[in-house]
Design a protein around this motif. Structure first.
Motif, mmCIF file in Angstrom:
data_model
loop_
_atom_site.group_PDB
_atom_site.id
_atom_site.type_symbol
_atom_site.label_atom_id
_atom_site.label_comp_id
_atom_site.label_asym_id
_atom_site.label_seq_id
_atom_site.Cartn_x
_atom_site.Cartn_y
_atom_site.Cartn_z
ATOM 1 N N ASN A 59 134.448 -81.669 -34.558
ATOM 2 C CA ASN A 59 134.591 -82.015 -35.981
ATOM 3 C C ASN A 59 133.334 -82.646 -36.573
ATOM 4 O OD1 ASN A 59 137.305 -81.147 -35.915
ATOM 5 N ND2 ASN A 59 137.926 -83.140 -35.117
ATOM 6 N N ARG A 60 132.179 -82.183 -36.130
ATOM 7 C CA ARG A 60 130.905 -82.691 -36.663
ATOM 8 C C ARG A 60 130.462 -81.746 -37.781
ATOM 9 N NH1 ARG A 60 127.603 -84.463 -31.249
ATOM 10 N NH2 ARG A 60 125.849 -84.394 -32.704
ATOM 11 N N TRP A 61 131.188 -81.844 -38.914
ATOM 12 C CA TRP A 61 131.122 -80.825 -39.964
ATOM 13 C C TRP A 61 129.796 -80.750 -40.694
ATOM 14 C CZ3 TRP A 61 134.360 -77.526 -38.602
ATOM 15 C CH2 TRP A 61 135.601 -77.896 -38.045
ATOM 16 N N THR A 62 129.139 -81.881 -40.908
ATOM 17 C CA THR A 62 127.851 -81.847 -41.610
ATOM 18 C C THR A 62 126.840 -81.044 -40.807
ATOM 19 O OG1 THR A 62 128.384 -84.019 -42.483
ATOM 20 C CG2 THR A 62 126.120 -83.283 -42.766
ATOM 21 N N GLU A 63 126.832 -81.257 -39.492
ATOM 22 C CA GLU A 63 125.925 -80.502 -38.628
ATOM 23 C C GLU A 63 126.375 -79.042 -38.504
ATOM 24 O OE1 GLU A 63 124.421 -83.781 -35.433
ATOM 25 O OE2 GLU A 63 126.580 -83.519 -35.701
ATOM 26 N N VAL A 64 127.679 -78.813 -38.515
ATOM 27 C CA VAL A 64 128.185 -77.430 -38.511
ATOM 28 C C VAL A 64 127.591 -76.686 -39.709
ATOM 29 C CG1 VAL A 64 130.231 -75.978 -38.893
ATOM 30 C CG2 VAL A 64 130.332 -77.857 -37.238
ATOM 31 N N LEU A 65 127.604 -77.323 -40.871
ATOM 32 C CA LEU A 65 127.057 -76.679 -42.074
ATOM 33 C C LEU A 65 125.564 -76.390 -41.907
ATOM 34 C CD1 LEU A 65 128.793 -78.639 -44.994
ATOM 35 C CD2 LEU A 65 129.491 -76.488 -43.948
ATOM 36 N N GLU A 66 124.829 -77.377 -41.416
ATOM 37 C CA GLU A 66 123.379 -77.225 -41.247
ATOM 38 C C GLU A 66 123.037 -76.043 -40.340
ATOM 39 O OE1 GLU A 66 119.574 -79.597 -39.187
ATOM 40 O OE2 GLU A 66 121.453 -80.687 -39.518
ATOM 41 N N PHE A 67 123.671 -75.996 -39.179
ATOM 42 C CA PHE A 67 123.278 -74.993 -38.191
ATOM 43 C C PHE A 67 123.900 -73.619 -38.459
ATOM 44 C CE2 PHE A 67 122.552 -79.104 -36.084
ATOM 45 C CZ PHE A 67 121.166 -79.026 -36.069
ATOM 46 N N SER A 68 125.046 -73.591 -39.130
ATOM 47 C CA SER A 68 125.627 -72.302 -39.537
ATOM 48 C C SER A 68 124.743 -71.650 -40.592
ATOM 49 C CB SER A 68 127.037 -72.493 -40.100
ATOM 50 O OG SER A 68 127.880 -73.034 -39.117
ATOM 51 N N LEU A 83 132.320 -68.088 -41.041
ATOM 52 C CA LEU A 83 133.587 -68.774 -40.761
ATOM 53 C C LEU A 83 133.358 -70.263 -40.537
ATOM 54 C CD1 LEU A 83 136.639 -68.639 -40.284
ATOM 55 C CD2 LEU A 83 136.156 -68.066 -37.889
ATOM 56 N N ALA A 84 132.326 -70.607 -39.770
ATOM 57 C CA ALA A 84 132.034 -72.025 -39.500
ATOM 58 C C ALA A 84 131.688 -72.755 -40.800
ATOM 59 C CB ALA A 84 130.897 -72.149 -38.492
ATOM 60 N N LEU A 85 130.933 -72.103 -41.684
ATOM 61 C CA LEU A 85 130.618 -72.709 -42.985
ATOM 62 C C LEU A 85 131.893 -72.930 -43.791
ATOM 63 C CD1 LEU A 85 127.352 -70.830 -43.968
ATOM 64 C CD2 LEU A 85 127.620 -73.308 -43.874
ATOM 65 N N MET A 86 132.769 -71.938 -43.780
ATOM 66 C CA MET A 86 134.035 -72.064 -44.517
ATOM 67 C C MET A 86 134.862 -73.224 -43.967
ATOM 68 S SD MET A 86 135.007 -68.019 -44.980
ATOM 69 C CE MET A 86 136.536 -68.275 -45.926
ATOM 70 N N LYS A 87 134.971 -73.309 -42.627
ATOM 71 C CA LYS A 87 135.718 -74.408 -41.984
ATOM 72 C C LYS A 87 135.119 -75.754 -42.348
ATOM 73 C CE LYS A 87 137.332 -72.319 -37.655
ATOM 74 N NZ LYS A 87 137.032 -72.160 -36.216
ATOM 75 N N GLY A 88 133.794 -75.826 -42.266
ATOM 76 C CA GLY A 88 133.092 -77.077 -42.563
ATOM 77 C C GLY A 88 133.341 -77.544 -43.984
ATOM 78 N N HIS A 89 133.186 -76.629 -44.939
ATOM 79 C CA HIS A 89 133.418 -76.998 -46.346
ATOM 80 C C HIS A 89 134.856 -77.465 -46.555
ATOM 81 C CE1 HIS A 89 129.496 -75.969 -47.778
ATOM 82 N NE2 HIS A 89 129.612 -74.682 -47.479
ATOM 83 N N LEU A 90 135.798 -76.757 -45.950
ATOM 84 C CA LEU A 90 137.206 -77.117 -46.102
ATOM 85 C C LEU A 90 137.471 -78.491 -45.486
ATOM 86 C CD1 LEU A 90 139.699 -75.964 -47.426
ATOM 87 C CD2 LEU A 90 140.321 -74.908 -45.252
ATOM 88 N N ALA A 91 136.942 -78.715 -44.288
ATOM 89 C CA ALA A 91 137.136 -80.001 -43.595
ATOM 90 C C ALA A 91 136.515 -81.149 -44.381
ATOM 91 C CB ALA A 91 136.535 -79.934 -42.197
ATOM 92 N N ILE A 121 138.538 -65.042 -41.033
ATOM 93 C CA ILE A 121 137.883 -65.398 -42.304
ATOM 94 C C ILE A 121 138.881 -65.295 -43.453
ATOM 95 C CG2 ILE A 121 136.149 -64.607 -43.975
ATOM 96 C CD1 ILE A 121 134.293 -64.116 -41.552
ATOM 97 N N LEU A 122 139.715 -64.247 -43.434
ATOM 98 C CA LEU A 122 140.734 -64.096 -44.489
ATOM 99 C C LEU A 122 141.731 -65.252 -44.440
ATOM 100 C CD1 LEU A 122 141.332 -60.242 -44.201
ATOM 101 C CD2 LEU A 122 140.098 -61.463 -46.016
ATOM 102 N N GLU A 123 142.079 -65.675 -43.228
ATOM 103 C CA GLU A 123 142.999 -66.793 -43.047
ATOM 104 C C GLU A 123 142.391 -68.092 -43.591
ATOM 105 O OE1 GLU A 123 144.559 -68.893 -39.080
ATOM 106 O OE2 GLU A 123 144.808 -66.697 -39.064
ATOM 107 N N MET A 124 141.115 -68.308 -43.328
ATOM 108 C CA MET A 124 140.426 -69.507 -43.831
ATOM 109 C C MET A 124 140.379 -69.482 -45.362
ATOM 110 S SD MET A 124 139.188 -72.339 -42.742
ATOM 111 C CE MET A 124 139.361 -71.893 -41.030
ATOM 112 N N ARG A 125 140.193 -68.295 -45.926
ATOM 113 C CA ARG A 125 140.208 -68.143 -47.386
ATOM 114 C C ARG A 125 141.577 -68.559 -47.945
ATOM 115 N NH1 ARG A 125 141.930 -63.678 -50.640
ATOM 116 N NH2 ARG A 125 141.073 -63.888 -52.751
ATOM 117 N N GLN A 126 142.646 -68.104 -47.271
ATOM 118 C CA GLN A 126 144.009 -68.465 -47.697
ATOM 119 C C GLN A 126 144.194 -69.973 -47.673
ATOM 120 O OE1 GLN A 126 145.015 -65.556 -49.370
ATOM 121 N NE2 GLN A 126 146.794 -66.882 -49.109
ATOM 122 N N ARG A 127 143.719 -70.616 -46.598
ATOM 123 C CA ARG A 127 143.836 -72.073 -46.503
ATOM 124 C C ARG A 127 143.099 -72.764 -47.628
ATOM 125 N NH1 ARG A 127 142.473 -73.695 -40.488
ATOM 126 N NH2 ARG A 127 142.327 -75.730 -41.493
ATOM 127 N N ALA A 128 141.924 -72.222 -47.978
ATOM 128 C CA ALA A 128 141.136 -72.802 -49.069
ATOM 129 C C ALA A 128 141.870 -72.608 -50.406
ATOM 130 C CB ALA A 128 139.754 -72.174 -49.135
#
Length: 133
Positions: A59-68, A83-91, A121-128
């Protein structure tokens, strides 16, 4: 211990990713330079990929965004990076960013590979979509 080994691995990957400044000998087209450039780029993609997986688990989302983002610069069609960027933004509480990332992913995949985004990715979109408004 296993935990500190993984911490050392993560730290080493982060150092390598932040040291990477783009193509090896950009503009040099000797065979040896092209081979090395390709090898370095493939290795960096693999490193970023592993790093992103571990950072997501932790759950290190800021770094997930950077490296994705860095992985996408190397490989714009990486569904894993999108997908990792989508998860990070949502988190991090930015579902609108997640939806923008989805759209960028959809457009890139369609244009470059004539592909649709993965079911993950479609599932993450639905969650968003469910967390907007």
């Amino acid at each position: 211990s296993a935990g500190s080994d993984q911490e050392r691995f993560v730290a080493a990957c982060i150092r390598a990713a932040r040291l990477y400044k783009g193509e090896y000998l950009e503009g040099c087209y000797y065979d040896w330079a092209l081979l090395t450039r390709n090898r370095v780029e493939v290795r960096m993609q693999e490193t970023l990929s592993q790093l992103i997986r571990v950072l997501c688990e932790r759950n290190r989302w800021t770094e997930v965004l950077e490296f994705s983002q860095q992985l996408l610069e190397l490989e714009p069609c990486s569904q894993e990076a999108h997908l990792a960027l989508m998860k990070g933004h949502l988190a991090l509480g930015a579902p609108e960013q997640t939806l923008r990332q989805y759209e960028a992913c959809r457009v890139t995949l369609q244009k470059e590979l004539q592909l649709e985004p993965s079911s993950a990715i479609l599932e993450m979109r639905q969650r968003a979509l469910m967390s907007v408004g």
